[in-house]
Design a protein around this motif. Structure first.
Motif, PDB file in Angstrom:
ATOM      1  N   LYS A 322       0.812  -1.224   0.000  1.00 15.67           N
ATOM      2  CA  LYS A 322       0.000   0.000   0.000  1.00 15.67           C
ATOM      3  C   LYS A 322       0.842   1.268   0.000  1.00 15.67           C
ATOM      4  N   ARG A 323       2.071   1.175   0.457  1.00 12.40           N
ATOM      5  CA  ARG A 323       2.899   2.380   0.572  1.00 12.40           C
ATOM      6  C   ARG A 323       3.125   3.004  -0.812  1.00 12.40           C
ATOM      7  N   GLY A 324       3.587   2.184  -1.731  1.00 12.17           N
ATOM      8  CA  GLY A 324       3.810   2.682  -3.085  1.00 12.17           C
ATOM      9  C   GLY A 324       2.519   2.990  -3.811  1.00 12.17           C
ATOM     10  N   LEU A 325       1.488   2.193  -3.544  1.00 16.57           N
ATOM     11  CA  LEU A 325       0.197   2.408  -4.209  1.00 16.57           C
ATOM     12  C   LEU A 325      -0.370   3.778  -3.863  1.00 16.57           C
ATOM     13  N   LEU A 326      -0.419   4.095  -2.584  1.00 16.17           N
ATOM     14  CA  LEU A 326      -1.010   5.363  -2.156  1.00 16.17           C
ATOM     15  C   LEU A 326      -0.207   6.550  -2.674  1.00 16.17           C
ATOM     16  N   ALA A 327       1.115   6.418  -2.644  1.00 16.89           N
ATOM     17  CA  ALA A 327       1.962   7.510  -3.137  1.00 16.89           C
ATOM     18  C   ALA A 327       1.787   7.684  -4.642  1.00 16.89           C
ATOM     19  N   SER A 328       1.725   6.580  -5.360  1.00 21.34           N
ATOM     20  CA  SER A 328       1.549   6.638  -6.807  1.00 21.34           C
ATOM     21  C   SER A 328       0.207   7.250  -7.179  1.00 21.34           C
ATOM     22  N   LEU A 329      -0.843   6.803  -6.513  1.00 19.94           N
ATOM     23  CA  LEU A 329      -2.172   7.345  -6.794  1.00 19.94           C
ATOM     24  C   LEU A 329      -2.225   8.846  -6.544  1.00 19.94           C
ATOM     25  N   ALA A 330      -1.569   9.295  -5.484  1.00 20.86           N
ATOM     26  CA  ALA A 330      -1.575  10.723  -5.165  1.00 20.86           C
ATOM     27  C   ALA A 330      -0.957  11.531  -6.301  1.00 20.86           C
ATOM     28  N   VAL A 331       0.145  11.035  -6.861  1.00 21.00           N
ATOM     29  CA  VAL A 331       0.799  11.743  -7.964  1.00 21.00           C
ATOM     30  C   VAL A 331      -0.063  11.707  -9.219  1.00 21.00           C
ATOM     31  N   ILE A 332      -0.595  10.525  -9.541  1.00 24.71           N
ATOM     32  CA  ILE A 332      -1.417  10.395 -10.750  1.00 24.71           C
ATOM     33  C   ILE A 332      -2.642  11.299 -10.670  1.00 24.71           C
ATOM     34  N   LEU A 333      -3.305  11.320  -9.536  1.00 23.79           N
ATOM     35  CA  LEU A 333      -4.495  12.162  -9.385  1.00 23.79           C
ATOM     36  C   LEU A 333      -4.131  13.643  -9.475  1.00 23.79           C
ATOM     37  N   SER A 334      -2.963  14.019  -8.962  1.00 25.54           N
ATOM     38  CA  SER A 334      -2.559  15.428  -9.047  1.00 25.54           C
ATOM     39  C   SER A 334      -2.249  15.826 -10.486  1.00 25.54           C
ATOM     40  N   ILE A 335      -1.626  14.934 -11.241  1.00 26.17           N
ATOM     41  CA  ILE A 335      -1.342  15.216 -12.653  1.00 26.17           C
ATOM     42  C   ILE A 335      -2.639  15.374 -13.430  1.00 26.17           C
ATOM     43  N   ILE A 336      -3.569  14.455 -13.193  1.00 24.07           N
ATOM     44  CA  ILE A 336      -4.833  14.483 -13.929  1.00 24.07           C
ATOM     45  C   ILE A 336      -5.661  15.706 -13.557  1.00 24.07           C
ATOM     46  N   GLU A 337      -5.469  16.211 -12.354  1.00 26.75           N
ATOM     47  CA  GLU A 337      -6.211  17.401 -11.943  1.00 26.75           C
ATOM     48  C   GLU A 337      -5.706  18.654 -12.656  1.00 26.75           C
ATOM     49  N   ILE A 338      -4.391  18.780 -12.827  1.00 24.64           N
ATOM     50  CA  ILE A 338      -3.839  20.022 -13.357  1.00 24.64           C
ATOM     51  C   ILE A 338      -3.652  20.022 -14.870  1.00 24.64           C
ATOM     52  N   LEU A 339      -3.365  18.856 -15.461  1.00 21.36           N
ATOM     53  CA  LEU A 339      -2.965  18.824 -16.867  1.00 21.36           C
ATOM     54  C   LEU A 339      -4.061  19.284 -17.833  1.00 21.36           C
ATOM     55  N   PRO A 340      -5.324  18.864 -17.679  1.00 24.44           N
ATOM     56  CA  PRO A 340      -6.343  19.298 -18.644  1.00 24.44           C
ATOM     57  C   PRO A 340      -6.488  20.820 -18.718  1.00 24.44           C
ATOM     58  N   GLU A 341      -6.556  21.476 -17.567  1.00 26.45           N
ATOM     59  CA  GLU A 341      -6.716  22.930 -17.571  1.00 26.45           C
ATOM     60  C   GLU A 341      -5.474  23.601 -18.146  1.00 26.45           C
ATOM     61  N   PHE A 342      -4.313  23.068 -17.820  1.00 21.43           N
ATOM     62  CA  PHE A 342      -3.066  23.613 -18.361  1.00 21.43           C
ATOM     63  C   PHE A 342      -3.062  23.520 -19.891  1.00 21.43           C
ATOM     64  N   LEU A 343      -3.343  22.331 -20.413  1.00 22.07           N
ATOM     65  CA  LEU A 343      -3.275  22.125 -21.857  1.00 22.07           C
ATOM     66  C   LEU A 343      -4.312  22.960 -22.601  1.00 22.07           C
ATOM     67  N   SER A 344      -5.459  23.152 -21.991  1.00 25.73           N
ATOM     68  CA  SER A 344      -6.528  23.895 -22.659  1.00 25.73           C
ATOM     69  C   SER A 344      -6.145  25.355 -22.901  1.00 25.73           C
TER      70      SER A 344
END
Length: 466
Positions: A322-344
């Motif tokens: 779970k240690r790597g899973l939770l850390a990985s998910l946190a990064v992926i969710l943060s990327i997905i949150e910012i990237l669409p608005e940035f690219l637009s």
């Protein structure tokens, strides 16, 4: 929970070393969800009375409320989320609370809880992926008639539609969506009821709990159920490839936005400045995206190495999954949150892009293919076009400014119609092979992408409502 076997209390240093509350407390709502389903199944199987089942479910809902209100503080003496919830339930209900664990081990309990948690998070990631693809499609449509340099080896190669460039990233992220759906598909079987490793002598109805929790079926083999973490591999594979695709996009944009290239314009609101140099506009969002990709890959490798030598079935090493899973998910969710608005909000300086191609060398392949149409073998055509490029370089000339007589001096097959095709937009427009950069082809790609995304969203909504 195991004191009957031991003659000594667990040492405090061991409790601190083995506790997992720093990892699994976030799983509490999903653990309670699994426990409610398990309690209902015990009632259905006659192992609890309806009244007992009702009281247990009520107690679990009260524990959940306390967790949400932050009035319940877990204790590391109880090791993990599961035992803290069970202990609190027993405080509320007395001996009845201890009946909940009937026919269940923490091994199948955590395997179920983790699946429920990951399913919930991946559904959020999927929605974010759809938003990302929408942003890319919008940019592709807006920039479809803009011509920019295409590169191989980071050297100018051939002119392309900027819409075509955007759609190249759409295709990569679309494949990521397919990988994400596969990761969600690996969460369709329910391990609850597998017990510690061998199932149970009690009349458990595993199909009941699977259906209650929204799984398609119970898992097929109890040993495998508590031992494998393939569903985590599937997530980490998606995450690693997606992060690499994001990193590649970030690298492109960092380069194309630099002063030396300068034809891609990044939004000020998504960049930062320098504490010393007033002129700086730094692409920090892109750099952090590129930098954090290594973490995502590292978490994947961590899990692979962790499981490579584990014997069947459950081993405490798996607590660390779970240690790597939770850390990985946190990064992926943060990327997905910012990237669409940035690219637009990314724009293109078309004049600057054209200026970078003003010597016309980027059209050398067009010259070679013109000669092929005149009957010249391609290898000979390639050589003749190369000689022309050499002439331009030696004499400081632009390929676009040569007179017809200069063309004929090097390429006797050249005719007046050759001069009419030496245009960046014409070069792009003529590339109409399926999947090519021709404007008509790009329109088709965008239309197909719109249709694919609309179908995926409709499919997702149908699954959610069912």
């Amino acid at each position: 929970m195991w004191k009957g076997r031991f003659s000594e209390e667990t040492a405090e240093i061991v409790l601190n070393y083995t506790q997992s509350l720093d990892l699994d407390w976030c799983l509490a709502p999903f653990d309670i969800q699994g426990s409610i389903a398990h309690g209902r199944m015990l009632v259905s199987a006659g192992l609890l009375s309806p009244d007992e089942g009702e009281k247990i479910e009520g107690g679990l809902r009260q524990v959940l409320q306390e967790i949400e209100e932050k009035s319940f503080t877990p204790s590391i003496e109880l090791e993990d989320v599961h035992m803290n919830i069970e202990h609190r339930l027993t405080q509320l209900l007395g001996p009845l609370g201890a009946k909940l664990h009937t026919g269940r081990s923490r091994n199948d309990q955590i395997a179920t809880t983790l699946r429920l948690y990951l399913r919930d998070r991946l559904q959020k990631v999927q929605q974010g992926m759809f938003t990302l693809l929408e942003a890319i499609l919008e940019r592709a449509h807006a920039h479809r008639h803009i011509v920019v340099p295409g590169y191989t080896h980071l050297q100018q190669a051939q002119p392309v539609s900027m819409g075509h460039y955007w759609m190249s990233h759409f295709q990569a992220f679309r494949r990521d969506c397919i990988r994400l759906r596969a990761a969600l598909g690996s969460l369709e079987d329910c391990p609850l009821g597998a017990g510690a490793l061998a199932g149970s002598t009690l009349p458990l109805d595993r199909f009941y709990t699977a259906k209650e929790l929204g799984f398609k079926n119970p898992t097929e083999n109890s040993l495998d159920s508590v031992a494998h973490r393939d569903y985590l591999f599937d997530y980490h594979y998606f995450a690693a490839v997606f992060a690499i695709h994001c990193s590649r996009l970030a690298e492109d944009f960092i380069i194309y936005n630099s002063q030396e290239f300068g034809w891609l314009k990044l939004p000020d609101a998504f960049c930062t400045g320098s504490s010393m140099m007033p002129q700086k506009k730094n692409p920090d969002v892109l750099e952090l995206t590129r930098g954090r990709t290594g973490q995502i890959i590292g978490h994947f490798v961590d899990l692979l190495v962790m499981l490579k030598g584990l014997p069947m079935t459950y081993n405490r090493d798996l607590q660390e999954d779970k240690r790597g899973l939770l850390a990985s998910l946190a990064v992926i969710l943060s990327i997905i949150e910012i990237l669409p608005e940035f690219l637009s909000r990314v724009e293109v300086d078309e004049k600057r892009a054209v200026l970078g191609m003003e010597n016309g060398m980027i059209l050398a392949t067009d010259v070679a293919e013109y000669l092929v149409k005149e009957g010249v073998p391609f290898r000979d055509a390639h050589w003749k076009a190369g000689q022309l490029v050499r002439y331009c370089l030696d004499n400081g000339r632009s390929l676009l400014d040569l007179t017809l007589s200069e063309w004929k001096a090097i390429i006797p097959e050249a005719k007046e119609d050759l001069l009419s095709i030496l245009s960046l937009k014409e070069s792009v427009a003529r590339r109409q092979t399926y999947g090519g950069t021709g404007f008509i082809c790009v329109e088709r790609q965008i239309e197909e992408g719109d249709g694919w995304l609309a179908y995926q969203k409709k499919r997702d909504n149908a699954c959610s409502s069912s």
